[in-house]
Design an enzyme around this catalytic site. Sequence first.
Site, mmCIF file in Angstrom:
data_model
loop_
_atom_site.group_PDB
_atom_site.id
_atom_site.type_symbol
_atom_site.label_atom_id
_atom_site.label_comp_id
_atom_site.label_asym_id
_atom_site.label_seq_id
_atom_site.Cartn_x
_atom_site.Cartn_y
_atom_site.Cartn_z
ATOM 1 N N HIS A 758 0.855 -1.188 0.000
ATOM 2 C CA HIS A 758 0.000 0.000 0.000
ATOM 3 C C HIS A 758 0.889 1.235 0.000
ATOM 4 O O HIS A 758 1.568 1.511 0.988
ATOM 5 C CB HIS A 758 -0.920 -0.014 1.228
ATOM 6 C CG HIS A 758 -1.929 -1.123 1.178
ATOM 7 N ND1 HIS A 758 -2.332 -1.828 2.287
ATOM 8 C CD2 HIS A 758 -2.613 -1.625 0.121
ATOM 9 C CE1 HIS A 758 -3.233 -2.734 1.918
ATOM 10 N NE2 HIS A 758 -3.419 -2.629 0.595
ATOM 11 N N HIS A 855 2.912 -3.239 7.017
ATOM 12 C CA HIS A 855 1.877 -2.267 6.635
ATOM 13 C C HIS A 855 1.864 -1.088 7.591
ATOM 14 O O HIS A 855 2.551 -1.099 8.617
ATOM 15 C CB HIS A 855 0.488 -2.927 6.676
ATOM 16 C CG HIS A 855 0.211 -3.809 5.503
ATOM 17 N ND1 HIS A 855 -0.675 -3.468 4.517
ATOM 18 C CD2 HIS A 855 0.724 -5.013 5.162
ATOM 19 C CE1 HIS A 855 -0.712 -4.433 3.611
ATOM 20 N NE2 HIS A 855 0.121 -5.385 3.977
ATOM 21 N N GLU A 940 1.451 -4.279 11.422
ATOM 22 C CA GLU A 940 0.871 -2.948 11.265
ATOM 23 C C GLU A 940 1.589 -1.961 12.174
ATOM 24 O O GLU A 940 1.680 -2.179 13.384
ATOM 25 C CB GLU A 940 -0.616 -2.982 11.662
ATOM 26 C CG GLU A 940 -1.477 -3.920 10.820
ATOM 27 C CD GLU A 940 -1.953 -3.268 9.530
ATOM 28 O OE1 GLU A 940 -1.595 -2.105 9.272
ATOM 29 O OE2 GLU A 940 -2.688 -3.946 8.776
HETATM 30 ZN ZN LIG Z 1 -1.823 -1.719 4.307
#
Ligand SMILES: [Zn+2]
Length: 1030
Positions: A758, A855, A940
């Site tokens: 991302h 992420h 994360e």
């Molecule tokens: Zn992500």
Amino acid sequence: MISKGGSEALLQTLVDMARTASPDYDVLLPLLRLLAKIGLRDKKFGQKALELEALDVTLILARKNLSHSQNLLHCLWALRVFASSVTTGAMLGINGAMELLLKVITPYTQKSTQIIRAATEVLAALLKSKSNSRRAVNRGYVSGLLKLHQDWHSHDTANSFVLIRRALLLCLKHIANLRSGREAFLAAQGMEILFSTTQNCLDDTSLEPVISIVLQILRQCYPKSPLPLVTAISAYTFPDARSITSDPPHVLTEEDFEEDGEEEEDKDSDSEDVKEEDDDLETDVIKLSSKPGLDRPAEELMQYQAMCLELSCNFEELEFKAGDDLTFDETQYTNHHHIPTPVSPKGRCLNKDQISWGHEREATAQTSVLSRVKMGRSNLHLTSKNGPGISPHQNVQSSGFGLSSSGSKSSSIQASIKEDAWNIDAISCPRMSASLANSTQPKETAELMDKLLQTHPKRMAFHDPYLYMAKARRTRSVADFTMMAFPDFWGHCPPASAQSMLERKCGVQRIKIFEDIRRLIQPNDVINKVVFSLDESWPSQDITADCLRFFSKFESGNLRKAIQVREFEYDLLVNSDVNSAQHQQWFYFKVMGMRAATPYRFNVINCEKPNSQFNYGMQPTLYSVKEALLGRPGWVRMGYEICYYKNHYRQSTAVTGGASGKCYYTLTFAITFPHDEDACYLAYHYPYTYTTLMTHLDLLEKSVNPKQVYFRHEVLCQTLGGNPCPLVTISARPESNSADHLEQFRQRPYQVITARVHPGESNASWVMKGTLEFLVSSDPVAQLLRENFIFKIIPMLNPDGVINGNHRCSLSGEDLNRQWLSPRAHLQPTIYHAKGLLHYLCSIGRSPVVFCDFHGHSQKKNVFLYGCSIKETLWQAESTVGPSNLSEDVSYRTLPKILDKLAPAFTMSSCSFLVEKSRASTARVVVWREMGVSRSYTMESSYCGCNQGPYQHIQWLLEMTNSERACPLDSFQGLQFGTHELEEMGAMFCLGLLILELKSVSCSHQLLTRATTLLNAAEESLDHHLQRDA
Ligand SMILES: [Zn+2]
């Protein structure tokens, strides 16, 4: 009493008594009081009153007693509880209750206020019914109610009758749920009236109940409009990708925005907890536990053999190749590399640490990651504490640069260049040689750049502006960027001190929303001048014009349009992802022409996420070119009066296929720039471009001692945009090419780490940077890791997205982390080949010990892992399919538990091991199911920071006395992540992998012995990590 039929009995008594010729009020009044009390507790009270015909008799009683205040008051109390049911309310409306009430509700008076209050509250309750609201609109009550509001508001200066005023506003609020109600409200000048009556008492706490309703009405009635953009589709299109459905131009009408009862509370007091949705859990045991077949012909996997040369390579060759193999760049730039090349490996480590962990570390030599376990920065700030004792509030309110002024060691740079000699505009960092020719002052620019580069602080670890420039020329963007952003080119050093989270002042959002509404009320004060746009030409930028100048056409840049709305206020629109009409969140742009010490307000008005950490202490990041040239190159968290709220812009229903138009959100923040006429860059988070990665990898490769570190940088595949997606292999070179050593080398288990699928999650890249630098370092832990594992790392799964300033997607407009189930080589090449490589490793019996995809998380704080567990998923879903007969080992929990103990930023409490249906096509779930990797994770990292562990409080704040701190310690909720903390997390992740191995039964005796020696030598805080699980 209610359950025994008490309500019915009392209601029946009321009806019987009221129907007598002359009711006995000595009994009737206590009865009405009792009814009002019971009615509050009986949910079906309205319905019961309706069935027993108590409504009519009470209305008749009220009418009869208009001049008997006590009797009337009691009737109104009863009506108030009857009206709490919407159906009963509608019936009362039909029977003329509203007319009756309006006879009672009068302009300001100090008499009979109890009656007026009760009547107003009954009316507000009645207007919850749409039919009553409609009737109120048709009979023109809206302007009457507004007049009453004005009258009470202006006369009640002592605020004695706030509840009457609140009830009057509630009437208007319920009416405004109807479209016709909003129209009537606007036609009656409602916006102007409410705005002018309340604008001067926004911070009057005794008026809180009034102001919050006013705000809700104003937001509800603010006419909805489309964004000031020609189209929602990205300004950049990539022609080769699959085309997306485009939205035809559509003129919006109010019908597009019909959404009854939409309201949003003031976020000032909201809790940020994100609700987990249980119905998204995968409860199909077959799906959870079956292993799908290969998604491609088996023979295709053979191509990945070439990416695993370590399994076949004979080290005679490697010895020869290590020095110049895969050198991607022009040798002419190698002279400018500033990677420290000390004589001893220990020296190298020290030197690297000094630089990458911040200047202050020079005093505290640190040689191992072990010494930083769960310590955070606490041991580091002893030095910086002696620096300027600037409170974080000064930091917040002013520039934020004061904190880093202890880095004045670079004052030689400062002396060598006079500030007024800088022509900031000319520092344009042309990327292409071709663009130099087009530039108006090519020669001057080049000379200036050369001159500037002579002043470059050559101590930035793994950064080199010359190499960056060379790499940037090879980076291919959709819009064919010709400029580089100064921060990427010049480099970033984290500030000496960590920055605490921004304390949210109550009422900030309210003031901002009022300022937005003021635009509608006083349109003549709004400048509304487009000062930057990717879509259209805007009035030629006059340097002398009194407005900021914006620019975003550089790698990872994202700003589509800037509109000056007031002298020091700008609306900004960010670009949607290439070939998409959504995912606006990431921004990164340059701004020039500012005045110092002047607060500028910026509003990013087309954000998409419904909530943001910007409401909970997070600040955007800023990089000042002048600061960089003064020897303080770096991104800092900046901005104050930050909030994030739903605005009045809506996507048209034509685009959404008839569904209710998508809402947009405003991120607003104020910035006081540190210098006049500076060039500053503002970003959602610390940028990390593809070119930065390529430069970084090159310098990493050159930094390693090829006799010790096995480092291979190759190309996984080409992206759609024509950029190579790098694949890195790291291990330790075998001690010799003897059969034994080669065998040990080839049998090392794999660890696979990926990141940045991302593009907006640049934090993932900083964690990855920490991982890579740690793995090649001479830290003894890193040495052990290299000697025992082969690391396969894909540091950027979505280079095109990163380059083109996307937030979420690839060039085809797809979220690549939803493509792992069946990726296709020509559409999602990086995913296809990353999966292929993993399949290959599986096919030869070499599945990774751990797979982890890095992420960034926009809603939560801290760092945490998502993993996969069948049992936990079924248990959470309370599935009847008994998990009891399922056997699942719980090894997936070990790594997060270890990280919880080791890494300051990590917390087990946010980890989750549930398998969601909506995540079925993510890397984590696919690698777990298809490759059988039980330790398959997503890691994360918060965009914001930490509110637990050692980073909960910043050490230098703890060390200050209460009088030194501007406000109590509790108000510092925690630390915002700097790049330092993110990189540290990357190193800690690696340490976690080592401890995980030590805990496993398969751990070799040799590793255990060596690690024990190493760990015992480290601080005793680590001892317990060595105890194996029982
Ligand atoms: Zn992500």
